[in-house]
Design a protein around this motif. Sequence first.
Motif, short mmCIF file in Angstrom:
data_model
loop_
_atom_site.label_atom_id
_atom_site.label_comp_id
_atom_site.label_asym_id
_atom_site.label_seq_id
_atom_site.Cartn_x
_atom_site.Cartn_y
_atom_site.Cartn_z
N PRO A 219 0.75 -1.21 0.10
CA PRO A 219 -0.17 0.29 -0.15
C PRO A 219 0.81 1.11 0.06
O PRO A 219 2.04 1.01 0.18
CB PRO A 219 -0.80 -0.16 1.35
CG PRO A 219 0.07 -0.85 2.22
CD PRO A 219 0.83 -2.09 1.28
N PRO A 220 0.27 2.41 -0.27
CA PRO A 220 1.18 3.61 -0.23
C PRO A 220 1.64 3.86 1.17
O PRO A 220 1.12 3.28 2.05
CB PRO A 220 -0.12 4.88 -0.45
CG PRO A 220 -1.12 4.09 -1.22
CD PRO A 220 -1.19 2.60 -0.72
N SER A 221 2.47 4.94 1.36
CA SER A 221 3.15 5.17 2.40
C SER A 221 2.70 6.18 3.23
O SER A 221 3.05 6.63 4.34
CB SER A 221 4.86 5.59 2.16
OG SER A 221 4.98 6.63 1.17
N ASP A 222 1.75 7.09 2.70
CA ASP A 222 1.04 8.24 3.24
C ASP A 222 -0.25 8.21 2.96
O ASP A 222 -0.99 7.23 2.25
CB ASP A 222 1.79 9.43 2.68
CG ASP A 222 1.59 10.62 3.52
OD1 ASP A 222 0.70 10.58 4.68
OD2 ASP A 222 2.30 11.63 3.30
N ALA A 223 -1.26 9.03 3.53
CA ALA A 223 -2.62 9.02 3.33
C ALA A 223 -3.20 8.85 1.95
O ALA A 223 -2.43 9.35 1.22
CB ALA A 223 -3.19 10.39 4.02
N ILE A 224 -4.26 8.04 1.95
CA ILE A 224 -4.74 7.81 0.32
C ILE A 224 -5.79 8.69 0.16
O ILE A 224 -6.73 9.33 1.08
CB ILE A 224 -5.49 6.33 0.56
CG1 ILE A 224 -4.39 5.38 0.71
CG2 ILE A 224 -6.25 6.21 -0.76
CD1 ILE A 224 -4.71 3.96 1.08
N SER A 225 -5.92 9.47 -0.95
CA SER A 225 -6.88 10.47 -1.34
C SER A 225 -7.97 9.94 -2.24
O SER A 225 -9.19 10.43 -2.17
CB SER A 225 -6.06 11.46 -2.32
OG SER A 225 -5.45 10.99 -3.27
N ALA A 226 -7.64 8.68 -2.79
CA ALA A 226 -8.80 8.07 -3.98
C ALA A 226 -8.34 6.65 -4.33
O ALA A 226 -7.28 6.47 -4.41
CB ALA A 226 -9.17 9.13 -5.03
N VAL A 227 -9.55 6.07 -4.64
CA VAL A 227 -9.29 4.68 -5.09
C VAL A 227 -10.58 4.71 -6.22
O VAL A 227 -11.33 5.04 -6.20
CB VAL A 227 -9.61 3.55 -4.09
CG1 VAL A 227 -8.57 3.48 -3.13
CG2 VAL A 227 -10.81 3.64 -3.15
N LYS A 228 -9.89 4.08 -7.38
CA LYS A 228 -10.78 3.95 -8.50
C LYS A 228 -10.67 2.71 -9.38
O LYS A 228 -9.50 2.40 -9.79
CB LYS A 228 -10.61 5.27 -9.41
CG LYS A 228 -10.89 6.55 -9.01
CD LYS A 228 -12.38 6.68 -8.75
CE LYS A 228 -12.55 8.11 -7.82
NZ LYS A 228 -12.11 9.40 -8.60
N PHE A 229 -11.69 1.85 -9.40
CA PHE A 229 -11.71 0.72 -10.31
C PHE A 229 -11.74 1.00 -11.97
O PHE A 229 -12.26 2.23 -12.13
CB PHE A 229 -12.92 -0.09 -9.88
CG PHE A 229 -12.34 -1.20 -8.90
CD1 PHE A 229 -11.53 -2.27 -9.13
CD2 PHE A 229 -12.75 -1.12 -7.60
CE1 PHE A 229 -11.18 -3.04 -8.01
CE2 PHE A 229 -12.60 -2.19 -6.36
CZ PHE A 229 -11.60 -3.09 -6.82
N SER A 230 -11.11 0.27 -12.54
CA SER A 230 -11.16 0.45 -14.15
C SER A 230 -12.66 0.28 -14.38
O SER A 230 -13.44 -0.67 -14.03
CB SER A 230 -10.42 -0.60 -14.80
OG SER A 230 -10.70 -0.71 -16.30
N PRO A 231 -13.23 1.57 -15.54
CA PRO A 231 -14.40 1.30 -16.09
C PRO A 231 -14.65 0.03 -17.21
O PRO A 231 -15.69 -0.36 -17.52
CB PRO A 231 -14.71 2.42 -16.89
CG PRO A 231 -13.43 2.95 -17.03
CD PRO A 231 -12.34 2.28 -16.10
N VAL B 59 -7.69 10.90 -8.66
CA VAL B 59 -7.35 10.06 -9.92
C VAL B 59 -8.64 9.67 -10.46
O VAL B 59 -9.33 8.89 -9.96
CB VAL B 59 -6.35 8.96 -9.56
CG1 VAL B 59 -6.85 7.79 -8.65
CG2 VAL B 59 -5.57 8.43 -10.92
N CYS B 60 -8.58 9.31 -11.96
CA CYS B 60 -9.74 8.41 -12.68
C CYS B 60 -8.96 7.87 -13.79
O CYS B 60 -8.12 8.72 -14.47
CB CYS B 60 -10.79 9.40 -12.87
SG CYS B 60 -10.58 10.49 -14.13
N PHE B 61 -9.68 6.72 -14.06
CA PHE B 61 -9.29 5.94 -15.63
C PHE B 61 -9.87 6.93 -16.45
O PHE B 61 -10.94 7.78 -16.45
CB PHE B 61 -9.76 4.97 -15.61
CG PHE B 61 -8.95 3.57 -14.97
CD1 PHE B 61 -8.03 2.95 -15.51
CD2 PHE B 61 -9.40 3.44 -13.67
CE1 PHE B 61 -6.94 2.12 -14.85
CE2 PHE B 61 -8.55 2.23 -12.96
CZ PHE B 61 -7.63 1.81 -13.51
N GLY B 62 -9.30 6.79 -17.85
CA GLY B 62 -9.71 7.49 -19.01
C GLY B 62 -10.57 6.62 -19.86
O GLY B 62 -11.44 5.99 -19.30
#
Length: 357
Positions: free
Chosen positions: A11-23, A71-74
């Motif tokens: 996992p990341p080493s600092d606070a998480i801002s967003a999680v997004k699954f692929s569309p 973050v978001c997928f395109g």
Amino acid sequence: MTSNHFPVATPPSDAISAVKFSPVPNSSKLLVSSWDRNVYLYTVQPDQGSPDQKTCSLLQTFEYRAPVLDVCFGANDEEFYTAGLDWDVRHTKATTSEQTVLSTHDAGVKSVVYSKEHSLVISASWDSTLHIHQATSPSSPPAVIPLPSKAFTVSSTTTKLVVGMASRAFHIYELSDLAKAAAEAATQSSPTTIDVDPYQRREGSLKFMTRAVATMPTDSGYASSSIEGRVAVEWFDASSESQSRKYAFKCHRQTVDGVDVVYPVNALAFHPIHGTFASGGGDGLVALWDGVAKRRIRQYPKYGSSVAALAFSADGRYLAVAVSPGFEDGKDEIAEGSVNIFIRELGPTEAKGKGAR
């Protein structure tokens, strides 16, 4: 089948801002943005040692100049867009790690969403603007849409964009109107300010600052949450009949030594198939709700830290839960091991509404 619950490796080493699954249908790729200035790309797959079990492994890490706030997928799962504290909106190719700056705001960029239907990338900033980018011409300047106050959170449907702002203000835009503004701005030599009248202007139903917003997969409304342990459910239809259906409820509260302790509701996510939704709070709890029946479906065991972000996969099979300490934990530094992401593989009826079993 009961749900299968497992942690994400590395996992990341600092606070998480967003999680997004692929569309993308049948894709199990997951993007995670963090204050550690990285975006992480993971994939859910069968465990080699135990095929009936799943794991979530790190595929790639992408580094940025400043903390990444969203973050978001395109159009597919080989490209994505980021919003960050460097004020930039960036496009990244996962295959090559190549980064392109689409535009630069005048303050941190809080949110970014992609509209497949209109090929738009929409960023929302603390500079009180939206930037509307044409994904098909990334080098074209964006349309700059003024907002009445700082943007805190955005979510989109196939036709609309909901923007939650400071002062409990909400703007709902028709994406077709934003697409016209982007096309007009693309003919100019620099970013162009264009006034676009919202489809609706609303005052939030909750009394305190907006923390999250999520739109219904049916394109009929949205849920919003506040820092004060409440969620509101509203519909786009402005008729008195539809507006009479809107409601708000208390959640993510605990009684500690006889005192009612209230936590922020940091995250909301709608199930893409069943239309129910999940909420995640500063109390470390995730709950599933039936917004139509106005009932809680279930609450999962408590996590060790605040729930920072949530996301359902495109097929509704998985729920990603990002856990990282928030201010309600009362700690200035993030302890090692306190930032985690968990994947819950849902049973066939686990996220169904009360009347749909």
